[in-house]
Design a protein around this motif. Structure first.
Motif, PDB file in Angstrom:
ATOM      1  N   VAL A 463     -85.075 -24.316 -17.895  1.00  0.00           N
ATOM      2  CA  VAL A 463     -85.333 -24.424 -16.458  1.00  0.00           C
ATOM      3  C   VAL A 463     -86.033 -23.154 -15.985  1.00  0.00           C
ATOM      4  O   VAL A 463     -85.530 -22.046 -16.172  1.00  0.00           O
ATOM      5  N   GLU A 464     -87.212 -23.351 -15.394  1.00  0.00           N
ATOM      6  CA  GLU A 464     -87.993 -22.221 -14.896  1.00  0.00           C
ATOM      7  C   GLU A 464     -87.979 -22.202 -13.364  1.00  0.00           C
ATOM      8  O   GLU A 464     -87.869 -23.237 -12.710  1.00  0.00           O
ATOM      9  N   ARG A 465     -88.122 -20.967 -12.827  1.00  0.00           N
ATOM     10  CA  ARG A 465     -88.293 -20.798 -11.372  1.00  0.00           C
ATOM     11  C   ARG A 465     -89.475 -19.865 -11.133  1.00  0.00           C
ATOM     12  O   ARG A 465     -89.795 -19.024 -11.989  1.00  0.00           O
ATOM     13  N   PRO A 466     -90.152 -20.031  -9.991  1.00  0.00           N
ATOM     14  CA  PRO A 466     -91.408 -19.302  -9.802  1.00  0.00           C
ATOM     15  C   PRO A 466     -91.229 -17.799  -9.610  1.00  0.00           C
ATOM     16  O   PRO A 466     -90.246 -17.328  -9.061  1.00  0.00           O
ATOM     17  N   LEU A 467     -92.237 -17.066 -10.138  1.00  0.00           N
ATOM     18  CA  LEU A 467     -92.359 -15.629  -9.919  1.00  0.00           C
ATOM     19  C   LEU A 467     -93.022 -15.439  -8.527  1.00  0.00           C
ATOM     20  O   LEU A 467     -94.021 -16.087  -8.219  1.00  0.00           O
ATOM     21  N   PRO A 484     -93.774 -18.679 -14.217  1.00  0.00           N
ATOM     22  CA  PRO A 484     -92.311 -18.583 -14.256  1.00  0.00           C
ATOM     23  C   PRO A 484     -91.830 -17.135 -14.212  1.00  0.00           C
ATOM     24  O   PRO A 484     -92.518 -16.229 -14.684  1.00  0.00           O
ATOM     25  N   ASP A 485     -90.670 -16.946 -13.633  1.00  0.00           N
ATOM     26  CA  ASP A 485     -90.024 -15.634 -13.592  1.00  0.00           C
ATOM     27  C   ASP A 485     -89.044 -15.553 -14.765  1.00  0.00           C
ATOM     28  O   ASP A 485     -88.003 -16.225 -14.752  1.00  0.00           O
ATOM     29  N   PRO A 486     -89.337 -14.759 -15.792  1.00  0.00           N
ATOM     30  CA  PRO A 486     -88.456 -14.698 -16.979  1.00  0.00           C
ATOM     31  C   PRO A 486     -87.019 -14.317 -16.630  1.00  0.00           C
ATOM     32  O   PRO A 486     -86.082 -14.735 -17.312  1.00  0.00           O
ATOM     33  N   LYS A 487     -86.840 -13.527 -15.565  1.00  0.00           N
ATOM     34  CA  LYS A 487     -85.489 -13.082 -15.194  1.00  0.00           C
ATOM     35  C   LYS A 487     -84.646 -14.225 -14.631  1.00  0.00           C
ATOM     36  O   LYS A 487     -83.416 -14.154 -14.631  1.00  0.00           O
ATOM     37  N   PRO A 522     -80.727 -29.909  -6.461  1.00  0.00           N
ATOM     38  CA  PRO A 522     -80.012 -29.645  -5.208  1.00  0.00           C
ATOM     39  C   PRO A 522     -79.660 -28.172  -5.014  1.00  0.00           C
ATOM     40  O   PRO A 522     -79.464 -27.712  -3.889  1.00  0.00           O
ATOM     41  N   HIS A 523     -79.583 -27.419  -6.104  1.00  0.00           N
ATOM     42  CA  HIS A 523     -79.192 -26.006  -6.032  1.00  0.00           C
ATOM     43  C   HIS A 523     -80.398 -25.068  -6.065  1.00  0.00           C
ATOM     44  O   HIS A 523     -80.378 -23.992  -5.454  1.00  0.00           O
ATOM     45  N   VAL A 524     -81.452 -25.463  -6.808  1.00  0.00           N
ATOM     46  CA  VAL A 524     -82.675 -24.644  -6.897  1.00  0.00           C
ATOM     47  C   VAL A 524     -83.882 -25.578  -6.767  1.00  0.00           C
ATOM     48  O   VAL A 524     -84.469 -25.997  -7.758  1.00  0.00           O
ATOM     49  N   PRO A 525     -84.265 -25.914  -5.528  1.00  0.00           N
ATOM     50  CA  PRO A 525     -85.311 -26.916  -5.294  1.00  0.00           C
ATOM     51  C   PRO A 525     -86.683 -26.553  -5.868  1.00  0.00           C
ATOM     52  O   PRO A 525     -87.517 -27.432  -6.075  1.00  0.00           O
ATOM     53  N   ASP A 526     -86.926 -25.260  -6.125  1.00  0.00           N
ATOM     54  CA  ASP A 526     -88.240 -24.859  -6.616  1.00  0.00           C
ATOM     55  C   ASP A 526     -88.313 -24.807  -8.147  1.00  0.00           C
ATOM     56  O   ASP A 526     -89.309 -24.357  -8.717  1.00  0.00           O
ATOM     57  N   ALA A 527     -87.281 -25.274  -8.799  1.00  0.00           N
ATOM     58  CA  ALA A 527     -87.231 -25.198 -10.267  1.00  0.00           C
ATOM     59  C   ALA A 527     -88.037 -26.327 -10.912  1.00  0.00           C
ATOM     60  O   ALA A 527     -88.307 -27.356 -10.301  1.00  0.00           O
ATOM     61  N   TRP A 528     -88.406 -26.097 -12.186  1.00  0.00           N
ATOM     62  CA  TRP A 528     -89.044 -27.159 -12.983  1.00  0.00           C
ATOM     63  C   TRP A 528     -88.643 -26.971 -14.456  1.00  0.00           C
ATOM     64  O   TRP A 528     -88.089 -25.952 -14.844  1.00  0.00           O
ATOM     65  N   ILE A 529     -88.922 -28.005 -15.255  1.00  0.00           N
ATOM     66  CA  ILE A 529     -88.580 -27.985 -16.685  1.00  0.00           C
ATOM     67  C   ILE A 529     -89.826 -27.637 -17.490  1.00  0.00           C
ATOM     68  O   ILE A 529     -90.885 -28.235 -17.287  1.00  0.00           O
ATOM     69  N   ASP A 530     -89.695 -26.659 -18.405  1.00  0.00           N
ATOM     70  CA  ASP A 530     -90.768 -26.400 -19.370  1.00  0.00           C
ATOM     71  C   ASP A 530     -90.548 -27.358 -20.540  1.00  0.00           C
ATOM     72  O   ASP A 530     -89.757 -27.089 -21.446  1.00  0.00           O
ATOM     73  N   GLU A 531     -91.235 -28.493 -20.496  1.00  0.00           N
ATOM     74  CA  GLU A 531     -90.955 -29.586 -21.440  1.00  0.00           C
ATOM     75  C   GLU A 531     -91.291 -29.211 -22.878  1.00  0.00           C
ATOM     76  O   GLU A 531     -90.733 -29.797 -23.813  1.00  0.00           O
ATOM     77  N   LYS A 532     -92.157 -28.241 -23.067  1.00  0.00           N
ATOM     78  CA  LYS A 532     -92.508 -27.839 -24.438  1.00  0.00           C
ATOM     79  C   LYS A 532     -91.334 -27.151 -25.147  1.00  0.00           C
ATOM     80  O   LYS A 532     -91.321 -27.036 -26.362  1.00  0.00           O
ATOM     81  N   LYS A 533     -90.371 -26.687 -24.373  1.00  0.00           N
ATOM     82  CA  LYS A 533     -89.246 -25.951 -24.965  1.00  0.00           C
ATOM     83  C   LYS A 533     -87.981 -26.798 -25.132  1.00  0.00           C
ATOM     84  O   LYS A 533     -86.948 -26.277 -25.548  1.00  0.00           O
TER      85      LYS A 533
END
Length: 579
Positions: A463-467, A484-487, A522-533
Motif C-alpha cells: 500500500v502506497e501513499r503520496p509524497l 509514493p512516500d517510502p516512509k 476508509p482510513h487512508v483515502p489517498d492510498a493505492w496498491i502497487d500491483e507489481k509488488k
C-alpha cells in the motif's frame, strides 16, 4: 529394561578413573553390540566355520544366509568364553574376533574400538570389562529387539546426561513414534492385514533406529505374518553403528542402513518407499550441506526445487525430502510422517523459501493432517511440536482437504521426568487422536478442524501513499503519476477467503479490490496498491484456528479479592504496630 540397563551401567562404573563419565559410551556401547552379536552367532558357529572353509566373500555371505538365516557372519574361532581362557592374549584375540566379521559389520570401526581396547588393556581393565559382559545374556530370545532398543537409548541418555549433551538428538520418545506409526498405517490398514503383506519404511534421520523398530513392532502386532523392510540413513557414526546392529538382530538386510548426510548425499536417491518417517533436528543449520542442497535446488522437480528455508534451520529440507521419497501414485502411492516444531507452520513472509514450500505442499494436495502434540514431550526441548502426515494418494473424501488436530491437552504426567520430557501420550490419548483422525469431517470441532488449501493462502499487497511537495500537494512524475512516500509504505495480508471467497468465485483481483475498499480506503483515502509488488504466501496458523476466548473475571469478583488482600495486609500492619 531398567534392571538390564542398571546392570550394564554398573559395568561402566569399572571405567571410573580411566575414563570420564561422558566417555563411557565409547566402550560400553560397542561392547554391548559385540555381546549381542556373540549370542546371536552362538548356535551357528560350527556351521559358519565349516562354510568358511569352502567359500569366501560374497559367496560365503549367500551360503550363511541360506543355511542359518543370518545376514552376517564371523569366521573367528573365538567367543566370549574362549576369549577369557587366555587373559594374556585377550586384546590380540579380541581384535582377531572383531576383524573376522563379515564386511557389512563396520560398526566397531565407527566407534574406533581398537583404540579403546588398547586403553583398557594398558589400564588393566580389559579382562574385567570383558568378563562382566560375558555374564549378561543379550540373545534376542532373552532380550527382545524392542527391549534391546530401549537399552541402547537408556544408555545413550545416561551418557549424554553425564556430558550435558543433547540426549534428544539421538532418539525420539516411544509414545510419539507409536502415534506417528499408527497415523501412517491408518489409511493402509486392510492391506496391511493381508497374509504375507510386505511393505517398505524409510527414515532419513534414523538415529539409533527407534522409529524403524517401533514401526516393525506395531505392524507385527496387527499382522504377525506381515513383513516390513526397514531402510535408514544416519549421519552420526555411533548412532549409525547402533542402528545397524539393531537391524542385524532383527534379521533385516543391514545394507539398507547407510551412513551419510541425507541432505547432501541421499544414499537412496533411486528409491521410493511405502512409508517414510523422520524426527529431524530442530533449529539446526544446514551450512555443511549448503553447496549440495543449493545445486540440487536448481534442478526442476528435485527434492529442494520448491524453495529453501533459512540457513539456520533445515527442518523444511527434510520435509520436502520426505515428500520426494514417497512411492509414486503410479506405483500405489506413499505416506510420510515427520515431527517438526512450530516454525514450518508459519515462518517466512510471502514468497520466501518456507512459504513457497508450504505453497507447493498444499497446492499439490500432499498434506493430509497436522497434529499438535503436548509440550514437554521430548527429551531435549519443552517447545510445541507437530506431526505432519503427508499422502500423495488421499482417499476421495480427503482430497483437497487438510485436517488439523489439537492434541495439546491429551497428556498424562510421567512419574519421573527424562530431561525435559515430563509428559507422555498414553494408549488412551493415542486412541483418542486416531478416533478424531478417523472421524474427519465429523470429529469434535473443539479438537479437529478440516480446511482447504485456500484457507491457508493469502496475498501480500503493498500500500502506497503520496509524497507531498513543499506546498503540501501530492508530488508527481513527468507523466502526472503520484510519487509514493517510502516512509508511509505499508503492506497488508489478504486471505484468499476474504469476504466469503471460499470457492475462489470472486477471483484474486476482485477479492483484493474488495478488501482494499473496505479495510484500507476508509482510513487512508489517498492510498493505492502497487500491483507489481503483490505476492502470494501460505501459512498454517494452527494456534489461531483453535484459539478459545476466555472472558475476564467479573470486576465484582476482582474487587472482592482485592478487598480480602487489603484486609490481610492491614491486619499484618496492625500486628507489627502492636509489637
Amino acid at each position: 529394561m531398567s534392571k538390564l540397563g542398571n546392570f550394564v551401567w554398573g559395568i561402566a562404573d569399572q571405567l571410573r578413573g580411566v575414563y570420564k563419565p561422558h566417555q563411557y559410551g565409547g566402550v560400553i556401547l560397542p561392547f554391548t553390540i559385540l555381546r549381542r552379536l556373540d549370542r546371536i552367532l552362538e548356535p551357528h558357529r560350527d556351521e559358519i566355520r565349516a562354510l568358511a572353509e569352502k567359500y569366501a566373500g560374497g559367496a560365503l555371505e549367500v551360503q550363511v544366509k541360506r543355511k542359518t538365516g543370518l545376514s552376517f557372519y564371523n569366521t573367528s574361532p573365538f567367543n566370549f568364553t574362549t576369549l577369557l581362557e587366555d587373559p594374556e592374549g585377550l586384546r590380540v584375540n579380541l581384535m582377531d574376533y572383531i576383524t573376522s566379521f563379515s564386511a557389512n559389520i563396520d560398526v566397531f570401526e565407527r566407534f574406533k574400538f581398537e583404540n579403546e581396547l588398547a586403553t583398557l588393556d594398558e589400564k588393566n581393565r580389559l579382562y574385567l570389562i570383558t568378563s562382566q559382559f560375558a555374564e549378561v545374556n543379550l540373545h534376542p530370545d532373552t532380550v527382545p529387539n524392542a527391549e534391546m532398543g530401549d537399552l541402547f537409548e537408556h544408555l545413550i541418555f545416561k551418557f549424554a546426561e553425564a556430558s550435558n549433551e543433547e540426549a534428544g538428538e539421538h532418539y525420539t520418545p516411544r509414545d510419539a513414534i507409536r502415534l506417528m506409526v499408527d497415523l501412517l498405517f491408518a489409511e493402509d490398514n486392510e492391506a496391511l492385514l493381508e497374509p504375507g503383506s510386505v511393505r517398505t519404511i524409510y527414515d532419513p534421520t534414523a538415529g539409533t533406529g527407534g522409529m524403524l523398530s517401533v514401526a516393525e513392532e506395531r505392524l507385527l502386532e496387527r499382522n504377525p505374518s506381515a513383513r516390513l523392510r526397514l531402510y535408514g540413513q544416519e549421519i552420526n557414526d555411533q548412532s549409525y553403528a547402533i542402528c545397524k546392529s539393531d537391524m542385524i538382530a532383527k534379521g533385516q538386510d543391514v545394507d539398507n542402513i547407510r551412513l551419510g548426510d541425507t541432505l547432501a548425499d541421499d544414499q537412496f536417491f533411486d528409491r521410493t518407499f511405502d512409508f517414510c518417517m523422520s524426527n529431524p533436528p530442530y533449529g539446526v543449520d544446514w551450512k555443511a550441506s549448503a553447496e549440495a542442497v543449493k545445486k540440487e535446488a536448481l534442478a526442476p522437480n528435485s527434492r529442494f526445487s520448491h524453495g529453501l528455508p533459512s540457513i539456520g534451520d533445515g527442518q523444511m529440507l527434510f520435509l520436502t525430502h520426505l515428500a520426494s521419497k514417497m512411492r509414486t501414485p503410479h506405483d500405489g502411492g506413499g505416506r510420510a510422517g515427520i515431527v517438526l516444531n512450530g516454525s514450518p507452520l508459519f515462518t517466512g513472509a510471502a514468497e520466501s523459501g518456507p512459504s513457497k514450500i508450504r505453497q507447493w505442499l498444499l497446492e499439490s494436495d500432499l498434506v493430509e493432517a497436522i497434529v499438535a502434540l503436548p509440550t514437554n514431550m521430548f527429551f531435549n526441548t519443552g517447545i510445541a511440536t507437530y506431526i505432519w502426515i503427508l499422502d500423495n494418494t488421499k482417499r476421495p473424501e480427503r482430497q483437497g482437504k487438510i485436517q488439523l488436530i489439537d492434541a495439546t491437552s491429551f497428556w498424562t504426567k510421567m512419574r519421573k521426568s527424562l530431561g525435559a520430557k515430563n509428559r507422555e501420550l498414553d494408549e488412551a490419548a493415542r486412541d483418542k487422536i486416531l478416533a478424531l483422525y478417523d472421524a474427519f469431517d465429523d470429529a469434535d470441532p473443539d479438537y479437529s478442524k478440516v480446511f482447504t488449501a485456500d484457507d491457508f493462502g493469502y496475498w501480500t499487497i503493498t500500500v502506497e501513499r503520496p509524497l507531498l511537495d513543499d506546498d503540501a500537494n501530492p508530488a508527481t512524475d513527468r507523466k502526472g503519476t503520484p510519487k509514493p512516500d517510502p516512509k508511509k509504505r505499508d503492506t497488508e495480508n489478504i486471505p484468499f477467503t476474504y469476504g466469503g471467497n471460499t470457492d475462489g468465485d470472486l477471483g484474486r483481483d476482485a477479492t483484493i479490490k474488495q478488501y482494499f475498499a473496505t479495510e484500507v480506503l476508509p482510513h487512508v483515502p489517498d492510498a493505492w496498491i502497487d500491483e507489481k509488488k503483490t505476492k502470494v504466501g501460505y501459512e498454517t496458523p494452527f494456534t489461531r484456528h483453535f484459539y478459545k476466548y476466555v472472558p475476564p473475571r467479573p470486576l465484582s469478583e476482582i474487587d472482592a479479592d482485592l478487598d480480602k488482600q487489603v484486609a490481610k495486609i492491614m491486619e499484618l500492619l496492625r500486628e507489627v504496630e502492636g509489637q
